[in-house]
Design a protein around this motif. Sequence first.
Motif, PDB file in Angstrom:
ATOM      1  N   PHE A 215      -1.593  -1.948 -23.010  1.00 27.06           N
ATOM      2  CA  PHE A 215      -2.019  -1.104 -21.752  1.00 27.06           C
ATOM      3  C   PHE A 215      -2.940   0.551 -21.470  1.00 27.06           C
ATOM      4  O   PHE A 215      -3.707   0.111 -20.993  1.00 27.06           O
ATOM      5  CB  PHE A 215      -0.372  -0.047 -21.683  1.00 27.06           C
ATOM      6  CG  PHE A 215      -0.977   0.857 -19.586  1.00 27.06           C
ATOM      7  CD1 PHE A 215      -1.144  -0.047 -18.927  1.00 27.06           C
ATOM      8  CD2 PHE A 215      -1.302   1.961 -20.309  1.00 27.06           C
ATOM      9  CE1 PHE A 215      -0.570   1.460 -17.856  1.00 27.06           C
ATOM     10  CE2 PHE A 215      -0.943   2.751 -19.797  1.00 27.06           C
ATOM     11  CZ  PHE A 215      -1.449   2.585 -18.036  1.00 27.06           C
ATOM     12  N   THR A 216      -2.683   0.379 -23.144  1.00 29.23           N
ATOM     13  CA  THR A 216      -3.902   1.528 -23.821  1.00 29.23           C
ATOM     14  C   THR A 216      -5.404   0.492 -24.062  1.00 29.23           C
ATOM     15  O   THR A 216      -6.445   1.727 -23.522  1.00 29.23           O
ATOM     16  CB  THR A 216      -3.460   1.889 -25.397  1.00 29.23           C
ATOM     17  OG1 THR A 216      -2.063   2.718 -24.687  1.00 29.23           O
ATOM     18  CG2 THR A 216      -4.350   3.076 -25.496  1.00 29.23           C
ATOM     19  N   GLN A 221     -11.146   0.372 -22.102  1.00 28.84           N
ATOM     20  CA  GLN A 221     -12.190  -0.144 -20.739  1.00 28.84           C
ATOM     21  C   GLN A 221     -12.038   0.426 -19.390  1.00 28.84           C
ATOM     22  O   GLN A 221     -13.041   0.374 -19.414  1.00 28.84           O
ATOM     23  CB  GLN A 221     -11.197  -2.107 -20.924  1.00 28.84           C
ATOM     24  CG  GLN A 221     -10.620  -3.247 -21.929  1.00 28.84           C
ATOM     25  CD  GLN A 221     -10.317  -4.060 -22.028  1.00 28.84           C
ATOM     26  OE1 GLN A 221      -9.493  -4.221 -20.590  1.00 28.84           O
ATOM     27  NE2 GLN A 221      -9.965  -4.720 -22.721  1.00 28.84           N
ATOM     28  N   ILE A 222     -11.126   0.599 -19.739  1.00 29.75           N
ATOM     29  CA  ILE A 222     -11.792   1.234 -18.065  1.00 29.75           C
ATOM     30  C   ILE A 222     -12.676   2.381 -17.950  1.00 29.75           C
ATOM     31  O   ILE A 222     -13.197   2.663 -17.286  1.00 29.75           O
ATOM     32  CB  ILE A 222     -10.826   1.279 -17.637  1.00 29.75           C
ATOM     33  CG1 ILE A 222     -10.011   0.381 -16.619  1.00 29.75           C
ATOM     34  CG2 ILE A 222     -10.916   2.154 -15.668  1.00 29.75           C
ATOM     35  CD1 ILE A 222      -8.670   0.524 -16.247  1.00 29.75           C
ATOM     36  N   GLU A 224     -14.726   2.668 -20.614  1.00 25.91           N
ATOM     37  CA  GLU A 224     -15.594   3.352 -21.048  1.00 25.91           C
ATOM     38  C   GLU A 224     -16.331   2.185 -20.043  1.00 25.91           C
ATOM     39  O   GLU A 224     -18.183   2.459 -20.288  1.00 25.91           O
ATOM     40  CB  GLU A 224     -15.818   1.959 -21.361  1.00 25.91           C
ATOM     41  CG  GLU A 224     -15.255   2.567 -23.235  1.00 25.91           C
ATOM     42  CD  GLU A 224     -14.795   1.046 -24.446  1.00 25.91           C
ATOM     43  OE1 GLU A 224     -14.925  -0.267 -23.761  1.00 25.91           O
ATOM     44  OE2 GLU A 224     -14.387   1.728 -25.726  1.00 25.91           O
ATOM     45  N   ALA A 225     -16.117   1.528 -18.334  1.00 24.93           N
ATOM     46  CA  ALA A 225     -16.893   0.989 -17.634  1.00 24.93           C
ATOM     47  C   ALA A 225     -17.621   2.241 -16.443  1.00 24.93           C
ATOM     48  O   ALA A 225     -17.928   1.582 -15.879  1.00 24.93           O
ATOM     49  CB  ALA A 225     -16.298  -0.395 -16.891  1.00 24.93           C
ATOM     50  N   ILE A 226     -16.908   3.113 -16.521  1.00 22.58           N
ATOM     51  CA  ILE A 226     -16.285   4.156 -15.628  1.00 22.58           C
ATOM     52  C   ILE A 226     -18.003   4.054 -14.885  1.00 22.58           C
ATOM     53  O   ILE A 226     -18.343   4.441 -14.041  1.00 22.58           O
ATOM     54  CB  ILE A 226     -15.984   5.822 -15.335  1.00 22.58           C
ATOM     55  CG1 ILE A 226     -14.377   5.593 -15.076  1.00 22.58           C
ATOM     56  CG2 ILE A 226     -16.233   6.770 -14.794  1.00 22.58           C
ATOM     57  CD1 ILE A 226     -13.548   6.157 -15.502  1.00 22.58           C
ATOM     58  N   PRO A 227     -18.887   4.619 -15.950  1.00 22.55           N
ATOM     59  CA  PRO A 227     -20.780   5.384 -15.588  1.00 22.55           C
ATOM     60  C   PRO A 227     -20.873   3.606 -15.250  1.00 22.55           C
ATOM     61  O   PRO A 227     -22.463   4.164 -14.320  1.00 22.55           O
ATOM     62  CB  PRO A 227     -21.213   4.936 -17.081  1.00 22.55           C
ATOM     63  CG  PRO A 227     -20.204   5.727 -17.882  1.00 22.55           C
ATOM     64  CD  PRO A 227     -18.641   4.557 -17.644  1.00 22.55           C
ATOM     65  N   PHE A 238      -8.257   0.891 -10.880  1.00 22.20           N
ATOM     66  CA  PHE A 238      -7.093   1.353 -10.867  1.00 22.20           C
ATOM     67  C   PHE A 238      -5.967   0.439 -10.171  1.00 22.20           C
ATOM     68  O   PHE A 238      -5.180   0.958 -11.340  1.00 22.20           O
ATOM     69  CB  PHE A 238      -6.871   2.913 -10.267  1.00 22.20           C
ATOM     70  CG  PHE A 238      -8.282   4.705 -11.038  1.00 22.20           C
ATOM     71  CD1 PHE A 238      -8.250   4.125 -12.749  1.00 22.20           C
ATOM     72  CD2 PHE A 238      -8.011   5.378 -10.606  1.00 22.20           C
ATOM     73  CE1 PHE A 238      -9.729   4.798 -13.136  1.00 22.20           C
ATOM     74  CE2 PHE A 238      -9.159   6.608 -11.321  1.00 22.20           C
ATOM     75  CZ  PHE A 238      -9.702   6.198 -12.171  1.00 22.20           C
ATOM     76  N   MET A 239      -6.153   0.021  -9.547  1.00 24.15           N
ATOM     77  CA  MET A 239      -4.565  -0.560  -8.981  1.00 24.15           C
ATOM     78  C   MET A 239      -4.541  -1.670  -9.712  1.00 24.15           C
ATOM     79  O   MET A 239      -3.402  -2.348 -10.230  1.00 24.15           O
ATOM     80  CB  MET A 239      -6.099  -1.756  -7.640  1.00 24.15           C
ATOM     81  CG  MET A 239      -5.993  -0.153  -6.020  1.00 24.15           C
ATOM     82  SD  MET A 239      -6.958  -1.221  -5.561  1.00 24.15           S
ATOM     83  CE  MET A 239      -5.544  -1.871  -4.669  1.00 24.15           C
TER      84      MET A 239
END
Length: 581
Positions: A215-216, A221-222, A224-227, A238-239
Amino acid sequence: MMACVLVSAPVAANSRADVMTNNAFINAPSDAFPKDAKSYWQQRQQAVQYARQEQWQLALPLLETVTKTYRDDGDTWFLLGHGYMLDKQYEKAIPALERAIALGTIISGVPSTSSPANDMMVKIARCYSALGESQAALQWLERALAYRWDDRKSLLTSKHFTALATNTQFKAIAGAALADNLSRDQQWLKDLDFLVAEIERLHVNAFHHISQQAFTAKVQQIAEAIPDLSDQQIVFQFMSLLGSLGNGHNFIVPTHSLKGAFTQLPVQFYRFNDGYFIVSASAKYRHLVGQKVLRIGNTPIAQVVDKVAMVNARDNEMQQLWLAPFYLSLPQVLQGVGVTTETEKTALTVSDSQGATTHVTLTAESFNFTGFPKLPKLEEQHNPLYLSQQHQPYWLKISPEQNLAYVQFNRVGQKKSESLAAFSKRISRIANERQVQNLVLDLRHNSGGNGSIIPPLTRALLHFAQEREQNKLFVIVGRNTFSAAHLLLADLNRLSDAIIVGEPSGSRPNHLGESGWFKLPYSGVWGLISSQFHQASKAEDHRIWIAPHVPVTLSSKQYFNAHDPAMAAIHGIIGTYKHAQ
């Protein structure tokens, strides 16, 4: 003003869900018992009745008397504290509610209130706020959060905490402490942090389906990918994060948000035993109703369904049959799982009843989430009973020729015209007056609601089942028999010889349920987190669903031709019993 008194040592926000809010070893029983037990019981009964009728001016004197006479009943202390609070006697309300927390209470049936300990902590905070003692109010709100109070998003709009609205600590408690001058990416990272913190605070046994390490890593990963992601793609991530936890009460509502709101295809899908079909559509696409879905984009429908499972946190695979069609209708989910590349238009391949295939392109539309989809009424057919009044929370029809009462229970909520308790009494009265021998409870459309109002119905149904030997109670269930409705099903299954008809249910008898609400501070994305464990059966009950005694499934032909195979099976069983008599 009185000092703020805490009833036991504070706990961390990520404490386990089984930590009690009180200590059974520091509250010794009183030696004082009522001298006249009968008189005490009469006063207590009258006080509870007045409270349930919201006649607090009559209830309060009686509650004052019974709590002085006998101090060890958490129910009466709760009612006294709640009544004092409503009467704006805040200084008296606080110690009464503290006593109720110390003893514990599960009393229900009192309008517009609930008795869980963390709700009582918020009531105490409300009293302190009204008395102008801000620090004590904030301390009790913090304590409620530590004990997994699940409605923090309501604080900012609550009239009871207006005096605290500009307080920085209060904004943090409400999940609305917004920092200035954050970039778009920083705001999404803050929302991700908030979501993870709420999962750790609210979720029961969060890491039974996925390890905490995995989970962590997914969170990282999320982040780091946001940009590189659009707002909608972040919401999809998030879903999928929430979906990785399993449990059917984990859900993000992908609309009504400030950022990243999803769109929806203008059709509704449903999975029958012969495949996925379009069962409803907007006016422009109504010609597609009744068509079988073969592919979305270039991907066969079965593979698409498997892919969307990653966002469908669920209790069992019946919930996949129920909710996968909803996720199929969300272009952002289809894009997120790699089925499509764009979200404005989605290509489908469908076939008609003769097998002729057609390629269509649907344009997505904005939508309002009003609940999970149910199998809709037929537009051009006389509808069978189970489709005729879905908008009603509950209703009753007598069929004299079958000596049968049909009760459809579609939502665990109250009707303005007749409470569920009054409806339950009406069922019992009619069944008795007409000597009804067969009662059908239809739970196929019921995905839950307020479980605290169910007991009168449970008692009425159990009474019917046990009153006469020839009485038969049938319960029709299906994939979206879920949550509070599933608790009713589990009770009937455990306590009676009810004949269960239909599909396996949409949950386990013992499951992680309830709904802890969250709202992300920057994007406004909101959703639910599984916040309580429900043991509706014995501890050794490991069933993945409640299986039907009479298995019945539904085909597309039966649905579109207005046939109800479940009721047909019940009529057949009733006929068998008649011949045997």
